[in-house]
Design an enzyme around this catalytic site. Structure first.
Site, PDB file in Angstrom:
ATOM      1  N   ARG A  49     118.661 -10.451 102.228  1.00 51.22           N
ATOM      2  CA  ARG A  49     118.523 -11.789 101.910  1.00 51.22           C
ATOM      3  C   ARG A  49     118.249 -12.494 103.377  1.00 51.22           C
ATOM      4  O   ARG A  49     118.875 -12.052 104.094  1.00 51.22           O
ATOM      5  CB  ARG A  49     119.919 -12.340 101.327  1.00 51.22           C
ATOM      6  CG  ARG A  49     119.717 -13.700 100.901  1.00 51.22           C
ATOM      7  CD  ARG A  49     121.046 -14.113 100.155  1.00 51.22           C
ATOM      8  NE  ARG A  49     121.165 -13.676  98.828  1.00 51.22           N
ATOM      9  CZ  ARG A  49     122.156 -13.834  97.849  1.00 51.22           C
ATOM     10  NH1 ARG A  49     123.057 -14.608  98.216  1.00 51.22           N
ATOM     11  NH2 ARG A  49     122.123 -13.182  96.956  1.00 51.22           N
ATOM     12  N   SER A 145     120.069 -16.499  95.001  1.00 52.78           N
ATOM     13  CA  SER A 145     121.097 -17.144  94.254  1.00 52.78           C
ATOM     14  C   SER A 145     121.370 -18.378  94.673  1.00 52.78           C
ATOM     15  O   SER A 145     120.333 -19.405  94.236  1.00 52.78           O
ATOM     16  CB  SER A 145     122.520 -16.173  94.669  1.00 52.78           C
ATOM     17  OG  SER A 145     123.517 -16.713  93.795  1.00 52.78           O
ATOM     18  N   LYS A 409     129.155 -10.057  88.013  1.00 55.24           N
ATOM     19  CA  LYS A 409     129.531 -11.438  87.490  1.00 55.24           C
ATOM     20  C   LYS A 409     128.365 -11.794  86.603  1.00 55.24           C
ATOM     21  O   LYS A 409     127.181 -11.876  86.845  1.00 55.24           O
ATOM     22  CB  LYS A 409     129.862 -12.428  88.751  1.00 55.24           C
ATOM     23  CG  LYS A 409     128.746 -12.345  89.693  1.00 55.24           C
ATOM     24  CD  LYS A 409     129.071 -13.310  90.881  1.00 55.24           C
ATOM     25  CE  LYS A 409     128.156 -12.988  91.874  1.00 55.24           C
ATOM     26  NZ  LYS A 409     128.109 -11.927  92.729  1.00 55.24           N
TER      27      LYS A 409
END
Length: 568
Positions: A49, A145, A409
């Site tokens: 990321r 995200s 999740k």
């Protein structure tokens, strides 16, 4: 010109980032060039990321192609039948995500690995679902995200459906390093499809996720769903279509979506920071809820793996629930509804310990892991048995998984489950606030907080300093147990010692007399100490929630103040 820069320009397949780099050279921007070429983005258990831009220390097409090459080589080396089992690939709505996903597909198919590629943007849990659904060797989601617009990421799931953990991360990183010194073979998507190496995941795939969720026994509590109104936002992400569909499938007829935030937009024009935890991020969905007098104002983050909710109070205002409050409500609700043998629940060591108390009362099995959802799901798989099937896990940072249809999740199924538990309470004439109060009256009022302390970058590691001079009390409260995850020891004040069966991590947890808890861990990315606090305020029969909350807040402020003074 620096030889590393020259070599990079020669390898970079993207005209845009080549031009960007050439402009930096022309401007003689040495500081920026040094930052771009001082090492490379580190591949770890969270994958990659970083900020999008030219150079090895940025997210770009060359870094993606090298990373995908490394992943492919590691799969071929370690996973039997990896080539034929294949890899699922999906992506979010950020500007470069589709290109990065297509590059990943071209690199993997060039290595003979079958690829299942989504035809359009996909929520992260919908991609993670594909690993078990299609029995693939791995999955890749191109997403950053809830990070700011300038970021992107590359997240990897293993064949068990969960995020990678050691030693997979180090093995892939080693292969990526090799890839940086070799040519990177690629096969066009058209050629890949002709060779049978590329399968497009079209609407049938998205419908398979939908049908799986609709048939999940934990999401079939249809208690007067039409009686409550739900406001929702996708926060400029990719969750709206599936979220609205699943809610409608579950019988919720009053769904009010924030139009300005419904469509994917990687610029995130209406929020400063596309993270539901950030101040102001929920403003539009709360306004939508007020407009329609909805009970809930719900949000997914941009890749829809997290779930946030604000709940209407008696005074008509909306209050955001903490991740721990949502986790507590889920734990109680799911354990009260699930089959007797589906009773394994867990959370992370920095999440509230209340879930453990609820589990003990309801005869369930409870586990704890280090921070990170990768641990929650991988540990759950290892711990579940025939009589203790996995039910639920959460982390305080708004991550929840309901059942084992997705081993990560999933903010979409969490949204449906939370709406269903709210509707069930509404049918009984009760609210979310009533339910929380009932739980607190049984177990005590648990309040959690987090603070960070800036550290001197030149000072000795704070954890080692604390270990060298062990504390016996914090804020006047005796320490009854110290858990040291670096030494893997649990040390009690009476001198007894137990082993901690978790991976080594630089974390110290102090359990105080009366149930309070202090956790300290250094940040892995900057010179600061993260401190997590928990206080437990007993609730007497004559207590009102307001009075108990006031006492708990005072106790929390005192604990934070005195603890932070003691370590500065």
């Amino acid at each position: 010109m620096n030889s590393d820069i020259a070599r990079w320009l020669k390898r970079d397949p993207d005209l845009k980032t080549r031009n960007e780099l050439e402009q930096l050279i022309e401007d003689n921007n040495q500081a920026e060039l040094a930052d771009r070429f001082n090492g490379r983005l580190e591949f770890g258990t969270a994958g990659l990321r970083g900020v999008v831009g030219a150079g090895p220390n940025r997210m770009n097409r060359l870094v993606i192609q090298e990373t995908a090459t490394g992943l492919g080589q590691y799969l071929l080396r370690t996973v039997p039948d990896a080539a034929s089992k294949g890899v699922v690939i999906g992506y979010d709505g950020r500007p470069d995500s589709q290109q990065f996903a297509h590059d990943t597909a071209s690199v993997l198919t060039a290595q003979g690995i079958k690829v299942y590629l989504t035809v359009k943007v996909a929520p992260t849990p919908v991609v993670a679902f594909g690993v078990k659904h299609l029995n693939t060797a791995a999955a890749v989601v191109v997403t950053a995200s809830h990070n700011p617009p300038e970021y992107n990421g590359f997240k990897v799931y293993w064949g068990n459906g969960a995020q990678i953990i050691p030693p997979q991360d180090a093995g892939i990183a080693e292969e990526i390093d090799k890839a940086t010194t070799h040519e990177l073979p690629q096969l066009s998507l058209e050629a890949s499809a002709e060779k049978g190496l590329l399968v497009w995941l079209d609407d049938d795939y998205y419908q398979a996720y939908r049908q799986t969720m609709n048939s999940n026994p934990l999401l079939t509590n249809h208690t007067e769903p039409q009686a409550i109104k739900v406001a929702y936002t996708a926060m400029h992400g990719v969750g709206a279509e599936m979220a609205e569909t699943l809610l409608a499938d579950a019988g919720f007829t009053h769904i009010h979506s924030v139009a300005a935030q419904r469509e994917p937009d990687g610029a995130f024009p209406t929020v400063k920071f596309p993270n539901p935890e950030e101040a102001g991020a929920m403003d539009l969905v709360i306004a939508e809820a007020k407009k329609h007098d909805a009970v809930l104002a719900c949000a997914n983050d941009p890749d829809a793996d997290r779930f946030a909710v604000a709940v209407r109070r008696e005074d008509g205002e909306y209050q955001m629930l903490t991740g721990d409050q949502v986790g507590t409500l889920f734990g109680y609700y799911l354990l009260s509804h699930a089959p007797a043998n589906q009773n394994l629940v867990g959370n992370t060591i920095v999440s509230s310990s209340l879930l453990g108390k609820i589990a003990a009362t309801l005869g369930a099995r409870y586990y704890q892991t280090l921070t990170g959802f990768k641990w929650l799901t991988n540990v759950a798989m290892a711990q579940q048995t025939e009589s203790h099937q996995f039910l639920f896990a959460y982390e305080e940072a708004l991550g929840y998984t309901v059942g084992s249809k997705v081993w990560d999740k999933d903010g979409l199924s969490a949204l449906v489950a939370f709406a269903q538990l709210t509707a069930e309470l509404h049918a009984k004439g009760q609210t979310i606030w009533d339910q929380l109060e009932s739980i607190y009256r049984e177990h005590g009022l648990y309040v959690n907080a987090q603070r960070s302390i800036a550290l001197d970058p030149t000072a000795a590691p704070i954890g080692d300093t604390l270990r060298a001079t062990p504390q016996t009390e914090i804020a006047g409260l005796p320490i009854v147990c110290t858990e040291d995850y670096k030494q893997s020891l649990r040390m009690f004040s009476d001198g007894t010692v137990e082993a901690i069966e978790l991976p080594v991590s630089d974390v110290l947890i102090y359990h105080l007399q009366g149930g309070a808890r202090v956790i300290v861990r250094p940040s892995g990315t900057e010179p600061k100490l993260k401190c997590y606090y928990e206080v437990v305020e007993p609730m007497l029969h004559e207590d009102t929630m307001v009075h108990a909350q006031q006492r708990a807040q005072e106790a929390m402020e005192q604990l934070i103040d005195k603890h932070q003074q003691s370590i500065k």
